[in-house]
Design an enzyme around this catalytic site. Structure first.
Site, PDB file in Angstrom:
ATOM      1  N   ASP A  12       7.803   8.635   0.829  1.00  0.00           N
ATOM      2  CA  ASP A  12       6.473   8.045   0.731  1.00  0.00           C
ATOM      3  C   ASP A  12       5.467   9.049   1.252  1.00  0.00           C
ATOM      4  O   ASP A  12       5.814  10.158   1.655  1.00  0.00           O
ATOM      5  CB  ASP A  12       6.418   6.742   1.547  1.00  0.00           C
ATOM      6  CG  ASP A  12       5.489   5.705   0.937  1.00  0.00           C
ATOM      7  OD1 ASP A  12       4.295   6.020   0.742  1.00  0.00           O
ATOM      8  OD2 ASP A  12       5.954   4.587   0.656  1.00  0.00           O
ATOM      9  N   HIS A  50      -0.266   3.570   3.283  1.00  0.00           N
ATOM     10  CA  HIS A  50       0.862   3.088   2.502  1.00  0.00           C
ATOM     11  C   HIS A  50       2.194   3.416   3.177  1.00  0.00           C
ATOM     12  O   HIS A  50       3.031   2.532   3.404  1.00  0.00           O
ATOM     13  CB  HIS A  50       0.809   3.699   1.100  1.00  0.00           C
ATOM     14  CG  HIS A  50       1.794   3.110   0.135  1.00  0.00           C
ATOM     15  ND1 HIS A  50       3.068   3.589   0.008  1.00  0.00           N
ATOM     16  CD2 HIS A  50       1.675   2.094  -0.759  1.00  0.00           C
ATOM     17  CE1 HIS A  50       3.718   2.887  -0.920  1.00  0.00           C
ATOM     18  NE2 HIS A  50       2.889   1.974  -1.400  1.00  0.00           N
ATOM     19  N   ASP A  72      16.249  -6.843 -10.305  1.00  0.00           N
ATOM     20  CA  ASP A  72      17.454  -7.315  -9.625  1.00  0.00           C
ATOM     21  C   ASP A  72      17.191  -8.495  -8.697  1.00  0.00           C
ATOM     22  O   ASP A  72      17.869  -9.509  -8.771  1.00  0.00           O
ATOM     23  CB  ASP A  72      18.082  -6.166  -8.833  1.00  0.00           C
ATOM     24  CG  ASP A  72      18.610  -5.077  -9.738  1.00  0.00           C
ATOM     25  OD1 ASP A  72      19.475  -5.385 -10.577  1.00  0.00           O
ATOM     26  OD2 ASP A  72      18.156  -3.929  -9.623  1.00  0.00           O
TER      27      ASP A  72
END
Length: 327
Positions: free
Chosen positions: A75, A111, A256
């Site tokens: 990230d 973030h 999923d």
């Protein structure tokens, strides 16, 4: 012979001879499992308004808080000086943009810091919040995630570095569903790095690779690449605190599981906390849960971790069965 009921339950479950296995724990929970003053605001962990729609973290914490397992976050920069994060950092880190063994924090990111806190903010320290796997080590792999010609290759190097350096779980709260950024990020090298992590990480047991599904769900069944490039990736969509699919959440046949991703409280730079929404926030809930499972039983394969998560997750569609477009 088994040392404990967790080992016995895992053995019987992995035999594929039983539909379900219950280790028969006896719990005696306090009102809050941790003393962090904002824990009651973390509805993804403790949903007092709608108890059926959280990740039931108290039950997991009765077994493990993640000690001994490692989560890699790929990230933007994490605020390493944040007072609710530092003790959980792994001593190894990497910058995928520069190819450096030192994770770059030149542009400390809301973030990256927010995602990191969801997974590993220090729990039970009388401060702010608690992460899902708050005793796990956080491996920082930084990239500014800006659109550049070879971003796919650079992110591939980050994924390869993570599993080669012992990551049990890799959290990737990024991707794109089309346009210029997709064209930049698409890379056979990136897909190969993901495949190698899935197959060869954790001494051939496989690293669990988690991707966010993306935030284009209001436009239809759209999901982000590279979370769609390999069925072995655990790709995560977002729900709100009433169990409904977040309007923004990506969905489709490659989805999923879903996890809390709306109005999520976590760490922000400069010792702050704040709320954010997105599948970027949902994915680290699942990464943290996967890390707890590996901490409890390091012998679990990637396939077993993913299968257990998918098969034991609460089914919250209206008809009681999992369907990707109904939550």
């Amino acid at each position: 012979d088994f040392d404990n009921s967790v080992d016995a339950a895992n053995h019987f479950y992995e035999s594929n001879l039983f539909a379900d296995v219950d280790p028969a724990f006896m719990f005696n929970f306090q009102a809050n499992a941790v003393n962090d003053p904002m824990f009651s605001q973390q509805w993804g962990l403790n949903n007092s308004s709608n108890p059926a729609y959280d990740i039931n973290i108290e039950g997991a914490w009765a077994i493990t808080k993640g000690y001994g397992a490692r989560i890699a976050i790929i990230d933007q920069g994490v605020d390493i000086s944040h007072n609710d994060l530092p003790s959980n950092y792994s001593y190894v880190h990497y910058d995928a943009h520069q190819g450096s063994s030192i994770s770059s924090e030149n542009a400390i990111s809301n973030h990256g810091t927010h995602v990191a806190g969801i997974m590993t903010a220090i729990g039970n320290n009388n401060l702010q919040i608690a992460g899902v796997a708050y005793e796990a080590q956080l491996m920082r792999i930084s990239h500014d995630l800006m659109s550049i010609r070879n971003i796919g290759e650079e992110l591939a190097s980050g994924i390869s570095w993570a599993w080669l350096n012992g990551a049990d779980v890799i959290n990737c709260s990024w991707g794109d569903s089309g346009g210029e950024y997709y064209n930049q990020i698409y890379s056979p090298l990136l897909e190969s790095a993901i495949e190698n992590a899935l197959m060869h990480g954790r001494s051939q047991k496989g690293t669990v690779v988690v991707f966010a599904a993306g935030n284009c769900g209001e436009s239809g069944p759209i999901m982000n690449y590279p979370g769609t490039c390999d069925d072995r990736i655990l790709t995560v969509g977002s729900i709100n605190n009433t169990g409904m699919r977040s309007l923004f959440s990506g969905y489709g046949s490659k989805l999923d599981v879903v996890a809390p991703g709306e109005y999520i409280l976590s760490t922000l730079p400069n010792d702050a906390v704040g709320y954010a929404s997105g599948t970027s926030m949902a994915a680290p809930h699942v990464s943290g849960a996967a890390d707890l499972m590996i901490a409890a039983n390091p012998n679990l394969t990637r396939e077993s971790v993913v299968r257990i998560i998918e098969q034991t997750a609460q089914k919250i569609s209206p008809n009681g069965s999992y369907t990707y477009y109904q939550y």
